[in-house]
Design an enzyme around this catalytic site. Structure first.
Site, PDB file in Angstrom:
ATOM      1  CD  GLN A   1      -4.394  -4.696   0.522  1.00  0.00           C
ATOM      2  OE1 GLN A   1      -3.979  -4.609  -0.623  1.00  0.00           O
ATOM      3  NE2 GLN A   1      -3.835  -5.482   1.406  1.00  0.00           N
TER       4      GLN A   1
ATOM      5  CB  CYS B   1      -1.701  -1.753   9.149  1.00  0.00           C
ATOM      6  SG  CYS B   1      -2.486  -3.374   9.104  1.00  0.00           S
ATOM      7  CG  ASP B   2      -2.773  -4.760   4.648  1.00  0.00           C
ATOM      8  OD1 ASP B   2      -3.184  -4.253   5.701  1.00  0.00           O
ATOM      9  OD2 ASP B   2      -3.438  -5.579   4.002  1.00  0.00           O
ATOM     10  CB  ALA B   3       0.491   0.594   2.963  1.00  0.00           C
TER      11      ALA B   3
END
Length: 398
Positions: free
Chosen positions: A28, A184-186
C-alpha cells in the site's frame, strides 16, 4: 460517533487523502497528497502464486468441529506453506500475518516446528524491522511476531529494535492533513504491536497512542450505517456494479483480526474498551448477515454476484474473529456458532491435496478477481489464526 460528525470528518479534514495500491509491484503506497517517500517494493512472487494446474483438492480433511480434525487441516496447510515458501521468508507486511499464524499453529498443535521457522527468519533478520519509510504501518507489522517470540523467551535483543521504532512513533505529532493510518489494513499492522509493547512494559503510553490513532482512522473510514470499513478515502463515493458501496473483504478482515489482537491484550477496565467491543459486535453482525451460501464472503462484500469465487483471506480473518468472539463470550454462541461452522467448512473446500490453500486474492487494495489456485501467505496466516480459535471452540464444545 454521530452520522453528522462522520460526514464532517470526511469533508473537512480528510478529503485530501487518496489511497493508491499497486496490485502487482508495491505494498500500500502513500496517499497522493503525502510527501514523496521512499517506496519499498514488495516481492510479490515470494508472497504467492496461482498455477494453472494446482493438482486435486484434498479429500482427507473433515469439517467436524473436533480438535484433531482442525489440527490436521492446520498442519496440512502449514507444512505445505513452510516447505514452499520458507526460502523466501522476508520482513515485508505480506508475510507478517503468516508468521502470526505459524506461531498460533505451534501453540495450538503443540508442534514447535512452525515457531522455529519464524524464529529462523527473525534471527536472519537480526530482529529488526524495515525502517526506510517511517512511520508506515506496513513496515511495523513484523513486530508482532518478534514480540510474541520475546514473550516466549524474553531476550532483550528480540524486542530492542521494535521498541525503538514504537518509541519514536508514540511521540510523533499528528499531521492535521493526513491520517497516520489512512488505510484500514494499517489497523492490523501497527496497533497489535503497540498493544504488545504495553503488555511487555506495562506502560499505558503505547496503548493510549494506539487508542488515539485507532479512533481517528475509524472516524474516517468506518461507515456507521453499513458497519464496515472503507479501505481508504478513495472509496467514499465509488460503487460496485450493483450500485452499493465498495467494501473490500480482506480490508475488513484485517480490521476484524486487529480487533481480536487488541482486545486480547487490552485491560478490561481500559476506558475505551467498550467502544472496541461495540464495533466488533457491529461488524460481526453485519458479516453474519451477508455470509454466502457456501459459508464464505466475496471480495466485494456487498456485491457478491460480481465475483465468481469466494475470497479466502478475508473469510479466514472473519472466521478467526467471530470464533474468538464466541470463545470470549463477546458474541452469542447460539447465534454465531453456525456462522463459523459454515465458514470453516467452506475454507476447507479450498485446500488442495498437497496442502496449498487456494482462492486467496493476490496483493491488492480493492476487490478483484483471481484463479481458484491463487495462494498467498497472508491468507494462510489468517487460516492458521482461524484454526487456532476454532480449536478452542471445539475444545469447549467437547
Amino acid at each position: 460517533m454521530s452520522s453528522l460528525n462522520f460526514v464532517l470528518l470526511r469533508r473537512v479534514g480528510l478529503s485530501v487523502l487518496f489511497g493508491a495500491a499497486c496490485s502487482c509491484c508495491f505494498a500500500q503506497t502513500a496517499p497522493v497528497a503525502a510527501p514523496v517517500a521512499k517506496v519499498v517494493p514488495v516481492d510479490g512472487a515470494a508472497a504467492g502464486d496461482a498455477p494453472d494446474d494446482p493438482g486435486p483438492l484434498a479429500s482427507d480433511l473433515s469439517a467436524q468441529l473436533k480438535p484433531k480434525a482442525i489440527d490436521k487441516a492446520m498442519k496440512k496447510v502449514a507444512d505445505w506453506q513452510v516447505g514452499y515458501a520458507e526460502a523466501h521468508f522476508n520482513k515485508q507486511w505480506t508475510f507478517a500475518a503468516l508468521y502470526d499464524g505459524l506461531l498460533a499453529a505451534s501453540k495450538t498443535t503443540d508442534d514447535p516446528k512452525y515457531r522455529e521457522a519464524v524464529q529462523r527468519l527473525a534471527e536472519r533478520s537480526d530482529w529488526t524491522l524495515l525502517n526506510a519509510r517511517f512511520p508506515h504501518a506496513d513496515d511495523q507489522a513484523l513486530g508482532q511476531a518478534y514480540l510474541d517470540l520475546y514473550l516466549n523467551d524474553p531476550q532483550p535483543k528480540r524486542m530492542a529494535d521494535t521498541k525503538e521504532i514504537m518509541d519514536r512513533l508514540i511521540v510523533r505529532q499528528d499531521d492535521p492533513d493526513k491520517l497516520l493510518w489512512w488505510w484500514c489494513d494499517a489497523l492490523f499492522m501497527s496497533p497489535p504491536v503497540l498493544s504488545r509493547m504495553y503488555l511487555i512494559t506495562n506502560d499505558r503510553k503505547y496503548l493510549d497512542y494506539m487508542d488515539h490513532e485507532w479512533w481517528l482512522t475509524s472516524g474516517s473510514l468506518y461507515d456507521p450505517h453499513e458497519h464496515l470499513y472503507f479501505r481508504d478515502s478513495r472509496y467514499f463515493t465509488q460503487k460496485q456494479a450493483n450500485g452499493k458501496p465498495i467494501f473490500w473483504s480482506r480490508g475488513n478482515g484485517w480490521v476484524m483480526g486487529a480487533l481480536v489482537n487488541v482486545l486480547r491484550i487490552m485491560p478490561a477496565d481500559y476506558p475505551s474498551r467498550p467502544k472496541y467491543v461495540a464495533q466488533f459486535k457491529e461488524m460481526a453482525e453485519k458479516l453474519a448477515a451477508i455470509q454466502g451460501p457456501d459459508g464464505l464472503w466475496r471480495s466485494g462484500l456487498l456485491d457478491p454476484d460480481s465475483y465468481d469465487l469466494p475470497e479466502v483471506s478475508g473469510s479466514a480473518f472473519f472466521t478467526y474473529a467471530i470464533a474468538y468472539g464466541i470463545n470470549e463470550k463477546i458474541l452469542d454462541r447460539k447465534t454465531y456458532l453456525p456462522i463459523v461452522e459454515r465458514s470453516w467448512k467452506g475454507i476447507l473446500a479450498h485446500i488442495y491435496a498437497n496442502g496449498r490453500l487456494g482462492s486467496i486474492q493476490p496483493i491488492d487494495g480493492q476487490p478483484g478477481k483471481f484463479k481458484p489456485s491463487a495462494s498467498y501467505v497472508y491468507g494462510v496466516g489468517g487460516f492458521l489464526l482461524a484454526g487456532s480459535e476454532m480449536h478452542r471452540l471445539a475444545e469447549s464444545k467437547h
